[in-house]
Design a protein around this motif. Structure first.
Motif, short mmCIF file in Angstrom:
data_model
loop_
_atom_site.label_atom_id
_atom_site.label_comp_id
_atom_site.label_asym_id
_atom_site.label_seq_id
_atom_site.Cartn_x
_atom_site.Cartn_y
_atom_site.Cartn_z
N VAL A 59 23.32 38.40 38.26
CA VAL A 59 23.52 37.92 39.63
C VAL A 59 24.97 38.09 40.05
CG1 VAL A 59 23.50 35.84 41.08
CG2 VAL A 59 21.54 36.34 39.61
N ILE A 60 25.90 37.76 39.15
CA ILE A 60 27.32 37.94 39.45
C ILE A 60 27.62 39.42 39.74
CG2 ILE A 60 29.67 37.89 38.46
CD1 ILE A 60 28.78 35.29 37.00
N LEU A 62 25.53 41.71 40.87
CA LEU A 62 24.94 42.07 42.17
C LEU A 62 25.77 41.54 43.34
CD1 LEU A 62 21.14 41.54 41.43
CD2 LEU A 62 22.31 43.71 41.88
N ILE A 63 26.21 40.30 43.23
CA ILE A 63 27.01 39.72 44.32
C ILE A 63 28.34 40.45 44.47
CG2 ILE A 63 28.31 37.67 45.03
CD1 ILE A 63 25.98 36.00 43.81
N THR A 64 29.03 40.69 43.37
CA THR A 64 30.33 41.37 43.46
C THR A 64 30.16 42.82 43.91
OG1 THR A 64 30.29 41.80 41.07
CG2 THR A 64 31.56 39.90 41.82
N ALA A 66 27.78 43.88 45.95
CA ALA A 66 27.49 43.81 47.39
C ALA A 66 28.77 43.58 48.19
CB ALA A 66 26.48 42.69 47.66
N ILE A 67 29.63 42.70 47.69
CA ILE A 67 30.91 42.46 48.38
C ILE A 67 31.77 43.72 48.36
CG2 ILE A 67 33.08 41.14 48.32
CD1 ILE A 67 31.39 38.79 47.18
N SER A 82 34.04 40.52 37.85
CA SER A 82 32.65 40.57 37.38
C SER A 82 32.59 40.77 35.87
CB SER A 82 31.91 41.69 38.10
OG SER A 82 30.57 41.76 37.69
#
Length: 132
Positions: A59-60, A62-64, A66-67, A82
């Motif tokens: 999840v980390i 994917l979030i990083t 995306a940012i 990340s």
């Protein structure tokens, strides 16, 4: 954006999952947890909790990622951050998988966090200097 460099945090998450999978059948249903530096457990947790570690790491990532797609200048810092978070989760899993006999993993966590945050901040400062 260079997508190839994202293999680093993904590899860390995969190694975390692999370590848990390889050790899974030999783990008891309830694991000792929260070790002190002498290897004494201060609590317990169900072994299923270990499965959350690689999930959180993914999840980390994917979030990083995306940012980084939105803020291209932050990509290097986000990869460092990340990777650092993934290493902390990996280290936590290793403490549990080694039954606290490897305190180096516990000592590594704050160092990894410090290095990851410093790397992230350094990348942000450098990207602002280039654009300013």
């Amino acid at each position: 954006m260079n997508k190839r460099v994202w293999f680093i945090p993904i590899l860390i998450v995969a190694l975390n999952a692999l370590a848990i999978i390889l050790k899974w059948s030999s783990l008891p249903d309830i694991l000792p947890a929260h070790y002190d530096l002498e290897g004494n457990a201060g609590g317990t947790m169900p072994r299923n909790i270990l499965l959350i570690y690689p999930f959180i790491g993914a999840v980390i990532c994917l979030i990083t990622y995306a940012i980084a797609r939105i803020k291209h200048k932050l990509q290097s810092g986000l990869i460092i951050l990340s990777s650092g978070m993934g290493l902390i989760l990996f280290s936590s899993a290793m403490v549990t998988l080694t039954s606290g006999t490897m305190p180096i993993f516990m000592l590594a966590e704050p160092v990894i966090l410090l290095v990851a945050v410093i790397g992230f901040v350094t990348c942000i400062v450098k990207s602002r200097k280039k654009s300013g």
